[in-house]
Design a protein around this motif. Structure first.
Motif, PDB file in Angstrom:
ATOM      1  N   TYR A  80       0.832  -1.204   0.000  1.00  0.00           N
ATOM      2  CA  TYR A  80       0.000   0.000   0.000  1.00  0.00           C
ATOM      3  C   TYR A  80       0.864   1.251   0.000  1.00  0.00           C
ATOM      4  N   ALA A  81       1.988   1.171   0.722  1.00  0.00           N
ATOM      5  CA  ALA A  81       2.905   2.326   0.728  1.00  0.00           C
ATOM      6  C   ALA A  81       3.428   2.572  -0.687  1.00  0.00           C
ATOM      7  N   ALA A  82       3.757   1.490  -1.370  1.00  0.00           N
ATOM      8  CA  ALA A  82       4.256   1.616  -2.740  1.00  0.00           C
ATOM      9  C   ALA A  82       3.190   2.237  -3.633  1.00  0.00           C
ATOM     10  N   GLU A  83       1.957   1.810  -3.403  1.00  0.00           N
ATOM     11  CA  GLU A  83       0.829   2.360  -4.153  1.00  0.00           C
ATOM     12  C   GLU A  83       0.733   3.868  -3.957  1.00  0.00           C
ATOM     13  N   ARG A  84       0.846   4.269  -2.658  1.00  0.00           N
ATOM     14  CA  ARG A  84       0.737   5.699  -2.367  1.00  0.00           C
ATOM     15  C   ARG A  84       1.895   6.473  -2.990  1.00  0.00           C
ATOM     16  N   ARG A  85       3.078   5.868  -2.885  1.00  0.00           N
ATOM     17  CA  ARG A  85       4.249   6.546  -3.483  1.00  0.00           C
ATOM     18  C   ARG A  85       4.054   6.739  -4.964  1.00  0.00           C
ATOM     19  N   PHE A  86       3.580   5.689  -5.631  1.00  0.00           N
ATOM     20  CA  PHE A  86       3.403   5.729  -7.081  1.00  0.00           C
ATOM     21  C   PHE A  86       2.411   6.823  -7.464  1.00  0.00           C
ATOM     22  N   ARG A  87       1.334   6.834  -6.686  1.00  0.00           N
ATOM     23  CA  ARG A  87       0.291   7.809  -6.958  1.00  0.00           C
ATOM     24  C   ARG A  87       0.805   9.230  -6.751  1.00  0.00           C
ATOM     25  N   LEU A  88       1.578   9.393  -5.675  1.00  0.00           N
ATOM     26  CA  LEU A  88       2.140  10.708  -5.364  1.00  0.00           C
ATOM     27  C   LEU A  88       3.082  11.150  -6.491  1.00  0.00           C
ATOM     28  N   PHE A  89       3.882  10.223  -6.945  1.00  0.00           N
ATOM     29  CA  PHE A  89       4.827  10.527  -8.016  1.00  0.00           C
ATOM     30  C   PHE A  89       4.068  11.017  -9.253  1.00  0.00           C
ATOM     31  N   GLY A  90       2.950  10.357  -9.543  1.00  0.00           N
ATOM     32  CA  GLY A  90       2.131  10.776 -10.673  1.00  0.00           C
ATOM     33  C   GLY A  90       1.597  12.173 -10.480  1.00  0.00           C
ATOM     34  N   LEU A  91       1.077  12.421  -9.267  1.00  0.00           N
ATOM     35  CA  LEU A  91       0.524  13.741  -8.991  1.00  0.00           C
ATOM     36  C   LEU A  91       1.602  14.811  -9.124  1.00  0.00           C
ATOM     37  N   VAL A  92       2.800  14.483  -8.565  1.00  0.00           N
ATOM     38  CA  VAL A  92       3.909  15.446  -8.635  1.00  0.00           C
ATOM     39  C   VAL A  92       4.247  15.749 -10.094  1.00  0.00           C
ATOM     40  N   SER A  93       4.244  14.716 -10.947  1.00  0.00           N
ATOM     41  CA  SER A  93       4.568  14.930 -12.360  1.00  0.00           C
ATOM     42  C   SER A  93       3.595  15.904 -12.997  1.00  0.00           C
ATOM     43  N   VAL A  94       2.297  15.677 -12.728  1.00  0.00           N
ATOM     44  CA  VAL A  94       1.299  16.584 -13.294  1.00  0.00           C
ATOM     45  C   VAL A  94       1.542  17.989 -12.793  1.00  0.00           C
ATOM     46  N   MET A  95       1.828  18.087 -11.485  1.00  0.00           N
ATOM     47  CA  MET A  95       2.028  19.408 -10.885  1.00  0.00           C
ATOM     48  C   MET A  95       3.256  20.111 -11.455  1.00  0.00           C
ATOM     49  N   ILE A  96       4.317  19.327 -11.721  1.00  0.00           N
ATOM     50  CA  ILE A  96       5.526  19.954 -12.292  1.00  0.00           C
ATOM     51  C   ILE A  96       5.179  20.623 -13.618  1.00  0.00           C
ATOM     52  N   GLY A  97       4.443  19.898 -14.454  1.00  0.00           N
ATOM     53  CA  GLY A  97       4.048  20.475 -15.734  1.00  0.00           C
ATOM     54  C   GLY A  97       3.241  21.750 -15.553  1.00  0.00           C
ATOM     55  N   LEU A  98       2.250  21.686 -14.675  1.00  0.00           N
ATOM     56  CA  LEU A  98       1.398  22.856 -14.464  1.00  0.00           C
ATOM     57  C   LEU A  98       2.184  24.000 -13.832  1.00  0.00           C
ATOM     58  N   ALA A  99       3.089  23.630 -12.887  1.00  0.00           N
ATOM     59  CA  ALA A  99       3.860  24.667 -12.210  1.00  0.00           C
ATOM     60  C   ALA A  99       4.727  25.426 -13.213  1.00  0.00           C
ATOM     61  N   PHE A 100       5.322  24.681 -14.151  1.00  0.00           N
ATOM     62  CA  PHE A 100       6.158  25.358 -15.131  1.00  0.00           C
ATOM     63  C   PHE A 100       5.333  26.277 -16.012  1.00  0.00           C
ATOM     64  N   LEU A 101       4.134  25.822 -16.358  1.00  0.00           N
ATOM     65  CA  LEU A 101       3.257  26.672 -17.165  1.00  0.00           C
ATOM     66  C   LEU A 101       2.959  27.972 -16.419  1.00  0.00           C
ATOM     67  N   CYS A 102       2.620  27.827 -15.130  1.00  0.00           N
ATOM     68  CA  CYS A 102       2.307  29.019 -14.340  1.00  0.00           C
ATOM     69  C   CYS A 102       3.531  29.915 -14.199  1.00  0.00           C
ATOM     70  N   LEU A 103       4.681  29.277 -13.923  1.00  0.00           N
ATOM     71  CA  LEU A 103       5.906  30.055 -13.735  1.00  0.00           C
ATOM     72  C   LEU A 103       6.217  30.857 -15.004  1.00  0.00           C
ATOM     73  N   MET A 104       6.080  30.189 -16.147  1.00  0.00           N
ATOM     74  CA  MET A 104       6.409  30.848 -17.403  1.00  0.00           C
ATOM     75  C   MET A 104       5.459  32.013 -17.648  1.00  0.00           C
ATOM     76  N   MET A 105       4.166  31.752 -17.449  1.00  0.00           N
ATOM     77  CA  MET A 105       3.180  32.812 -17.665  1.00  0.00           C
ATOM     78  C   MET A 105       3.439  33.979 -16.719  1.00  0.00           C
ATOM     79  N   PHE A 106       3.734  33.629 -15.449  1.00  0.00           N
ATOM     80  CA  PHE A 106       3.968  34.680 -14.463  1.00  0.00           C
ATOM     81  C   PHE A 106       5.180  35.514 -14.865  1.00  0.00           C
TER      82      PHE A 106
END
Lengths: 426, 459
Positions: free
Chosen positions: A17-43
């Motif tokens: 279950y811990a591995a599951e959570r880690r995997f899921r978190l990693f996915g979320l972080v990836s999405v966030m990195i993309g969005l964060a860069f978009l925001c950073l660039m626009m800003f």
């Protein structure tokens, strides 16, 4: 036995279950990195670009003395246009500081006014001929350093030898500002003039018009050709090796680096056909070849989405194959084709590299009037300004990017709207 | 008498021809009391097409000879002192002459050449007349022919449709012509280049400095064309980009297809599409004015010596640019994996992550590999980010903090600004373009093949 397995599973469950959570978190972080860069660039771009939409102006009491301006006849347009307004403006600036005297001191005023200030004033004067022989309080375009001072890029707390204005000049500007004679106003000139070597005079009209002309040529050529090619491949082409070759070819062309199209344009359109360099015509031709695969591929999928029953019904009523296609299938597929075309045009509008190859990177001050005039386009203008060493061009770069993005976002929204509005599910 | 005017006249005549053809067919039908073999409009279309298409063809072909005709008839009377010039000198003399006359500066020309100015103007006029009357002649012939050809029994629709069919075929052949054009232009110039520099030196040489000596004793003008440092630099930057884009893009795709709520997906997907739609020059500006200084400053804090045009900055930004590309392609292939495979894995008791890792990814692997290869080909061919954020110095290094240069940067540098078409410097750009085209073509063909084959598997 089963107990043992159950034990085993249970003992590893927490870990799994811990591995599951880690995997899921990693996915979320990836999405966030993309969005964060978009925001950073626009800003970054918006915060850098917004100041460019204002420009500093100095209010001066200018005496438009006809003798001083050496104009003998007020109705002579040429004389009014080419009179030496710069010296009158300079005099007005000296008069604003009556207690400053001496050549050396006056020399320090030199960069306060823009080198294009006289030209801009001459245009105002041409519309207000009654200004002659009177003293007018007008707002005069300030130089780049004054502009940087007003926008806080040159501050008093910086070491004197590291800023472009010395203490004396800063003090004068502070006085002007306090008296309300130095102000930032909306920079309409940014949308009215072409490029310039001086940051405060540079505008994007030339590049914008060049872009529009280039995209216009591209649209005029690539839409009919792309649709025609898609119609042939989807509706008429026999399935033989030759059609396969064309199909593979188009898929590959879609992935060829854009710079290679620039090489093609240089070798074929400019060297072989001897078309003019730096012209929107050649730019449009190159971008046509580049966007054709995009348009063909999306038009084909739009044609594919039209159900066969429509074709069969039309054929059954006695229409010829050509009539079936052009009276029924193409109109039904048109929204999808237009969507693809708009996306292709957005791609063409943002493209830079192939246009560098065909000489659209030249320094062009004039606003192009036709498709054979030398011109530059918005993305290339951004590239040129980003390369300029002057500090004042940094905000212009970001502002030009904002204008470009506004166009691109509008076009893409239009494509999305078309798709939503007219797409039919069969 | 401008070209636009000629086109306008042609458009008007074509318009008139349509009505002429239609009414001719209709009046014949009423006179002979028979039915037309096609709808009346088709007779009009036929006449209009015969009116405009041959003329446009002829005008295009004439435009290739126009200049040659004007020049040869002008320079027939070349003064004796110029007769002895070599071919190259004559060509440049002619182009100088034309440029100054067209710019209205004929008074600047040497006196001997001034005598040619009237001839030149005369020749221009003659060329104009040929164009105008030739075009009108063809149009008139077309109309007359159509007038007599049109009979009620004429199957005009077949003619028009046959014509449209050829136009459609011609349009789809443009795709082939583009490829041929690319190949011809880069191969032709590359052969010229390899006549000057050996292909072995180009492919395996490790020293790149394309400046050709203007004088023999010039400093730093070695003119070495070993492209290995460029390939190494391209590989380094692309590798950095892939290291960033592949895991993030893949995980984004997995998260959005398997985990994300509908709401997050409805926000994140369009946002990533925006990221994909931003022009590369904007990424270039971002790399050059934001990321590169940031990396240099933070490197300085750690006591590292970072070049202001480090490969890391360019690679990092390029990686971000490619993320949406990887994620949307992987999205497609992950979605294509049948639900039954997932259900099977769940039934065996595996968690979602285990299903993804040991069922979904292996099942989608060929598609993922294909999308990664497509992304790699895009990274290799990317130009603006590296032009703005990577350097010009051809270093051979694996250190991402140093400045490297890439194939695309060198093509841009060699070809912008003034150029002569026979110097090794400009030709080198085409040789580099050829390499770029070959490498990306191989990657694309392979990737598209893999993706397509994989799609078929589950269809």
């Amino acid at each position: 036995m089963t107990n043992k397995v159950r034990e085993q599973v249970k003992s590893t469950l927490a870990k799994r279950y811990a591995a599951e959570r880690r995997f899921r978190l990693f996915g979320l972080v990836s999405v966030m990195i993309g969005l964060a860069f978009l925001c950073l660039m626009m800003f970054t771009i918006i915060s850098k670009g917004l100041p460019a939409f204002t420009q500093s102006y100095i209010q001066l009491s200018v005496n438009f003395d006809l003798e001083e301006l050496e104009i003998s006849d007020v109705n002579n347009e040429e004389a009014v246009q080419y009179a030496d307004y710069d010296s009158v403006l300079k005099q007005a600036l000296y008069d604003a500081f009556p207690d400053v005297s001496g050549r050396k001191a006056k020399k320090q005023f030199r960069r306060f006014l823009s080198s294009g200030a006289g030209y801009r004033v001459s245009k105002q004067v041409a519309n207000n001929l009654d200004w002659f022989n009177t003293t007018q309080d007008i707002w005069v375009l300030a130089g780049d350093e004054v502009n940087l001072f007003m926008k806080g890029y040159i501050r008093a707390d910086m070491p004197e030898n590291e800023r472009q204005l010395n203490d004396q000049q800063m003090a004068w500007l502070a006085t002007l500002k306090e008296e309300g004679k130095l102000k930032k106003r909306f920079n309409t000139a940014f949308f009215q003039y072409g490029d310039s070597r001086e940051p405060e005079l540079a505008g994007i009209l030339g590049a914008l018009k060049g872009s529009l002309l280039t995209v216009f040529v591209t649209l005029l050529l690539s839409f009919p050709i792309g649709v025609a090619a898609a119609v042939y491949l989807e509706e008429f082409a026999p399935s033989n090796w030759f059609s396969d070759v064309i199909e593979v070819n188009i898929n590959n062309l879609a992935a060829v680096p854009s710079i290679v199209y620039g090489l093609l344009g240089l070798a074929i359109f400019i060297n072989f056909f001897e078309l003019p360099r730096s012209a929107p015509l050649v730019g449009g031709l190159v971008l046509t070849l580049m966007t054709l695969p995009t348009i063909i591929i999306s038009s084909r999928s739009a044609l594919k989405a039209v159900p066969p029953s429509i074709r069969e019904a039309a054929l059954g009523l006695g229409a010829s194959k050509m009539q079936v296609v052009f009276h029924h299938v193409v109109p039904l597929a048109m929204p999808g084709m237009l969507t693809g075309t708009i996306i292709g045009m957005a791609q063409a509008l943002g493209e830079t590299a192939p246009l560098l190859m065909i000489g659209m990177v030249a320094f062009v001050v004039e606003v192009p009037q036709g498709i054979t005039d030398p011109a530059t386009v918005l993305p290339v203008q951004i590239f040129l300004w980003a390369d300029s060493p002057e500090r004042g061009f940094e905000e212009k770069t970001a502002a030009a990017i904002m204008v470009l993005l506004v166009f691109l976002i509008t076009m893409n929204s239009l494509a999305v709207y078309l798709r939503k509005q007219f797409e039919r599910r069969w | 008498m401008s070209f636009k005017f000629l086109l306008l006249i042609l458009a008007l005549i074509t318009f008139a021809a349509f009505f002429l053809g239609r009414s001719r067919a209709q009046s014949l039908a009423t006179a002979e009391k028979v039915k037309l073999a096609a709808l009346p409009n088709y007779y009009g279309y036929m006449t209009a097409l015969w009116c405009v298409v041959p003329v446009l063809f002829a005008l295009f072909i004439w435009s290739q000879f126009d200049r040659g005709f004007v020049l040869s008839s002008t320079f027939e009377a070349l003064p004796a002192e110029y007769q002895a010039l070599s071919v190259d000198e004559l060509t440049s003399l002619k182009s100088n002459f034309v440029n100054s006359v067209d710019a209205g500066l004929s008074s600047d020309l040497p006196e001997a050449l001034q005598t040619l100015v009237p001839r030149y103007e005369q020749a221009n006029k003659v060329a104009q007349m040929i164009k105008l009357f030739g075009a009108l002649f063809l149009v008139v012939v077309a109309i007359v022919v159509c007038w007599f050809v049109i009979r009620p029994a004429l199957r005009a629709r077949h003619i028009v449709e046959g014509f449209i069919r050829y136009a459609l075929i011609a349009s789809s052949l443009i795709a082939i012509l583009t490829t041929v054009g690319i190949l011809l232009s880069v191969i032709f110039e590359s052969i010229q280049f390899f006549k000057k520099v050996s292909i072995i030196e180009f492919l395996f040489g490790t020293h790149w400095s394309p400046q050709i000596a203007i004088r023999d004793d010039q400093v730093g003008a070695s003119g070495a064309f070993g492209a290995v440092p460029l390939f190494a630099g391209t590989m380094l930057i692309s590798l950095i980009a892939m290291v960033i884009a592949v895991p993030i893009g893949l995980m984004t795709a997995i998260y959005l297809t398997e985990y994300a709520s509908k709401r997050l997906r409805s926000i994140a997907k369009p946002a990533l599409e925006i990221l994909a739609g931003i022009p590369t020059v904007v990424y270039g500006v971002f790399a050059a004015i934001t990321v590169a200084p940031f990396i240099r400053n933070s490197g300085g804090l750690l006591g590292l010596d970072v070049s202001s045009e480090s490969a890391l900055a360019a690679g990092l930004v390029m990686g971000i640019m490619i993320i949406p590309f990887v994620s949307s392609l992987s999205d497609d292939v992950i979605n294509a994996v049948p639900q039954s495979l997932r259900d099977g894995a769940y039934a065996l008791g595996s968690t979602k992550a285990e299903t993804i890792r040991s069922v979904l990814i292996p099942a989608a692997l060929p598609g993922i590999v294909g999308s990664v290869l497509l992304a790699a080909s895009r990274a290799i061919g990317e130009t603006m980010i590296v032009v703005m954020a990577a350097g010009l110095s051809a270093n051979m290094t694996a250190n991402p903090l140093e400045a490297v240069t890439t194939v695309t940067v060198q093509i841009v540098t060699l070809l912008t600004g003034d150029q002569e078409f026979d110097s090794a410097k400009t030709l080198a750009a085409f040789a580099l373009g050829l390499m770029l085209f070959i490498i990306t073509l191989i990657l694309n063909v392979f990737a598209l093949h893999v993706v397509r084959k994989y799609r078929e598997q589950y269809d």
